[in-house]
Design a protein around this motif. Structure first.
Motif, PDB file in Angstrom:
ATOM      1  N   THR A  65       3.066 -30.671 -15.558  1.00 40.48           N
ATOM      2  CA  THR A  65       4.036 -29.616 -15.243  1.00 40.48           C
ATOM      3  C   THR A  65       5.468 -30.069 -15.487  1.00 40.48           C
ATOM      4  O   THR A  65       6.242 -29.365 -16.125  1.00 40.48           O
ATOM      5  CB  THR A  65       3.876 -29.147 -13.791  1.00 40.48           C
ATOM      6  N   ASN A  66       5.827 -31.223 -14.999  1.00 37.74           N
ATOM      7  CA  ASN A  66       7.200 -31.698 -15.176  1.00 37.74           C
ATOM      8  C   ASN A  66       7.553 -31.841 -16.659  1.00 37.74           C
ATOM      9  O   ASN A  66       8.651 -31.478 -17.078  1.00 37.74           O
ATOM     10  CB  ASN A  66       7.422 -33.026 -14.448  1.00 37.74           C
ATOM     11  N   GLU A  67       6.633 -32.370 -17.442  1.00 33.93           N
ATOM     12  CA  GLU A  67       6.880 -32.550 -18.872  1.00 33.93           C
ATOM     13  C   GLU A  67       6.964 -31.207 -19.599  1.00 33.93           C
ATOM     14  O   GLU A  67       7.798 -31.025 -20.480  1.00 33.93           O
ATOM     15  CB  GLU A  67       5.775 -33.421 -19.489  1.00 33.93           C
ATOM     16  N   ILE A  68       6.102 -30.269 -19.227  1.00 35.00           N
ATOM     17  CA  ILE A  68       6.124 -28.950 -19.868  1.00 35.00           C
ATOM     18  C   ILE A  68       7.428 -28.227 -19.548  1.00 35.00           C
ATOM     19  O   ILE A  68       8.046 -27.615 -20.431  1.00 35.00           O
ATOM     20  CB  ILE A  68       4.892 -28.119 -19.456  1.00 35.00           C
ATOM     21  N   VAL A  69       7.870 -28.332 -18.310  1.00 31.57           N
ATOM     22  CA  VAL A  69       9.144 -27.717 -17.932  1.00 31.57           C
ATOM     23  C   VAL A  69      10.289 -28.376 -18.704  1.00 31.57           C
ATOM     24  O   VAL A  69      11.134 -27.691 -19.286  1.00 31.57           O
ATOM     25  CB  VAL A  69       9.384 -27.814 -16.412  1.00 31.57           C
ATOM     26  N   GLU A  70      10.296 -29.698 -18.732  1.00 33.87           N
ATOM     27  CA  GLU A  70      11.383 -30.438 -19.381  1.00 33.87           C
ATOM     28  C   GLU A  70      11.392 -30.281 -20.893  1.00 33.87           C
ATOM     29  O   GLU A  70      12.458 -30.115 -21.488  1.00 33.87           O
ATOM     30  CB  GLU A  70      11.269 -31.925 -19.027  1.00 33.87           C
ATOM     31  N   TYR A  71      10.244 -30.323 -21.529  1.00 31.63           N
ATOM     32  CA  TYR A  71      10.194 -30.338 -22.995  1.00 31.63           C
ATOM     33  C   TYR A  71       9.905 -28.983 -23.633  1.00 31.63           C
ATOM     34  O   TYR A  71      10.030 -28.847 -24.844  1.00 31.63           O
ATOM     35  CB  TYR A  71       9.151 -31.352 -23.475  1.00 31.63           C
ATOM     36  N   TRP A  72       9.493 -28.008 -22.859  1.00 27.02           N
ATOM     37  CA  TRP A  72       9.173 -26.697 -23.438  1.00 27.02           C
ATOM     38  C   TRP A  72      10.033 -25.579 -22.861  1.00 27.02           C
ATOM     39  O   TRP A  72      10.798 -24.939 -23.587  1.00 27.02           O
ATOM     40  CB  TRP A  72       7.680 -26.366 -23.247  1.00 27.02           C
ATOM     41  N   THR A  84       5.036 -36.894 -28.193  1.00 27.44           N
ATOM     42  CA  THR A  84       4.511 -36.374 -26.924  1.00 27.44           C
ATOM     43  C   THR A  84       5.526 -36.684 -25.827  1.00 27.44           C
ATOM     44  O   THR A  84       6.492 -37.420 -26.045  1.00 27.44           O
ATOM     45  CB  THR A  84       3.166 -37.030 -26.551  1.00 27.44           C
ATOM     46  N   ALA A  85       5.287 -36.127 -24.640  1.00 23.16           N
ATOM     47  CA  ALA A  85       6.155 -36.395 -23.494  1.00 23.16           C
ATOM     48  C   ALA A  85       6.061 -37.872 -23.129  1.00 23.16           C
ATOM     49  O   ALA A  85       5.108 -38.564 -23.488  1.00 23.16           O
ATOM     50  CB  ALA A  85       5.749 -35.516 -22.325  1.00 23.16           C
ATOM     51  N   ASP A  86       7.042 -38.314 -22.391  1.00 20.49           N
ATOM     52  CA  ASP A  86       7.178 -39.743 -22.118  1.00 20.49           C
ATOM     53  C   ASP A  86       5.933 -40.399 -21.533  1.00 20.49           C
ATOM     54  O   ASP A  86       5.450 -41.385 -22.050  1.00 20.49           O
ATOM     55  CB  ASP A  86       8.355 -39.976 -21.166  1.00 20.49           C
ATOM     56  N   VAL A  87       5.413 -39.865 -20.439  1.00 18.40           N
ATOM     57  CA  VAL A  87       4.335 -40.553 -19.735  1.00 18.40           C
ATOM     58  C   VAL A  87       3.020 -39.784 -19.767  1.00 18.40           C
ATOM     59  O   VAL A  87       2.077 -40.161 -19.080  1.00 18.40           O
ATOM     60  CB  VAL A  87       4.721 -40.835 -18.263  1.00 18.40           C
ATOM     61  N   SER A  88       2.960 -38.721 -20.533  1.00 17.33           N
ATOM     62  CA  SER A  88       1.729 -37.940 -20.594  1.00 17.33           C
ATOM     63  C   SER A  88       1.399 -37.620 -22.047  1.00 17.33           C
ATOM     64  O   SER A  88       2.148 -37.948 -22.955  1.00 17.33           O
ATOM     65  CB  SER A  88       1.881 -36.637 -19.787  1.00 17.33           C
ATOM     66  N   HIS A 122       4.612 -21.229 -13.287  1.00 17.46           N
ATOM     67  CA  HIS A 122       4.004 -22.535 -13.516  1.00 17.46           C
ATOM     68  C   HIS A 122       4.410 -23.517 -12.410  1.00 17.46           C
ATOM     69  O   HIS A 122       3.560 -24.234 -11.851  1.00 17.46           O
ATOM     70  CB  HIS A 122       4.441 -23.059 -14.884  1.00 17.46           C
ATOM     71  N   ILE A 123       5.693 -23.539 -12.089  1.00 14.69           N
ATOM     72  CA  ILE A 123       6.182 -24.466 -11.061  1.00 14.69           C
ATOM     73  C   ILE A 123       5.623 -24.110  -9.688  1.00 14.69           C
ATOM     74  O   ILE A 123       5.199 -24.997  -8.925  1.00 14.69           O
ATOM     75  CB  ILE A 123       7.726 -24.480 -11.042  1.00 14.69           C
ATOM     76  N   VAL A 124       5.582 -22.837  -9.357  1.00 11.14           N
ATOM     77  CA  VAL A 124       5.033 -22.413  -8.066  1.00 11.14           C
ATOM     78  C   VAL A 124       3.547 -22.752  -7.981  1.00 11.14           C
ATOM     79  O   VAL A 124       3.061 -23.263  -6.963  1.00 11.14           O
ATOM     80  CB  VAL A 124       5.293 -20.905  -7.827  1.00 11.14           C
ATOM     81  N   THR A 125       2.810 -22.481  -9.054  1.00 13.61           N
ATOM     82  CA  THR A 125       1.379 -22.819  -9.086  1.00 13.61           C
ATOM     83  C   THR A 125       1.188 -24.320  -8.899  1.00 13.61           C
ATOM     84  O   THR A 125       0.318 -24.761  -8.131  1.00 13.61           O
ATOM     85  CB  THR A 125       0.748 -22.361 -10.413  1.00 13.61           C
ATOM     86  N   HIS A 126       2.008 -25.102  -9.578  1.00 10.59           N
ATOM     87  CA  HIS A 126       1.933 -26.557  -9.461  1.00 10.59           C
ATOM     88  C   HIS A 126       2.205 -27.004  -8.018  1.00 10.59           C
ATOM     89  O   HIS A 126       1.450 -27.820  -7.461  1.00 10.59           O
ATOM     90  CB  HIS A 126       2.953 -27.206 -10.412  1.00 10.59           C
ATOM     91  N   ALA A 127       3.251 -26.455  -7.411  1.00 12.99           N
ATOM     92  CA  ALA A 127       3.612 -26.846  -6.040  1.00 12.99           C
ATOM     93  C   ALA A 127       2.528 -26.443  -5.042  1.00 12.99           C
ATOM     94  O   ALA A 127       2.165 -27.224  -4.153  1.00 12.99           O
ATOM     95  CB  ALA A 127       4.951 -26.210  -5.656  1.00 12.99           C
TER      96      ALA A 127
END
Length: 168
Positions: free
Chosen positions: A44-51, A120-124, A26-31
């Motif tokens: 991506t950042n929220e999914i990584v952080e919260y999931w 939900t995540a903070d900003v999304s 996921h992170i590589v695809t995002h980058a």
């Protein structure tokens, strides 16, 4: 009991490894999408952080207990007689189970609260409330593992004290 531990250990290992691999992809695809196409993967950042990270971190707790890889201080029991050491270890297991149940209860209350407000995540708009249920599940599982350890210690100490299992 040994089969349960082995199956649970395998499940925890496979699930955690899968979460790490999916997170990396996921992170590589995002980058790559952000760099090459100027179109990052949403949330991506929220999914990584919260999931992903809570799954990896929380599943590691019972896995470490199963594999006996927690940090232990054996100063009090390594010089004691086997029966005394067993009593201290059983006490520690019971205490660990009680603390785990307390964490599970607190985690369940927090999960129910987050479900009620649709967290939900903070900003999304990435939904985060379901992952909160992992906390009570993991800590109830940890409490069960502590209790199983205490039972195993009791069985071993009873076997040694009655002389059962000794070759003559």
């Amino acid at each position: 009991m040994f089969t349960f531990n082995r199956v649970l250990d395998r499940w925890l290992t496979v699930t955690t490894a899968a979460a790490v691999i999916v997170m990396m992809l996921h992170i590589v695809t995002h980058a790559l999408a952000r760099s090459l196409f100027d179109a990052p993967v949403y949330g991506t950042n929220e999914i990584v952080e919260y999931w992903y990270l809570p799954i990896v971190a929380l599943l590691g707790i019972p896995a470490a207990q199963l594999q006996k890889e927690h940090i232990t201080v054996t100063m009090a029991i390594e010089r004691a007689r086997p029966a005394t050491a067993a009593v201290f270890t059983i006490f520690a297991c019971i205490l660990g189970a009680l603390v785990s149940i307390a964490f599970a209860w607190f985690g369940l209350m927090k999960a129910l609260e987050n479900t009620a407000i649709g967290s939900t995540a903070d900003v999304s708009a990435v939904i985060t409330w379901p992952v909160y249920y992992l906390v009570p599940i993991v800590f109830v599982l940890l409490a069960v593992l502590y209790i199983l350890d205490a039972v195993a210690i009791l069985r071993r100490s009873n076997t040694h004290s009655t002389g059962a299992g000794e070759e003559k």
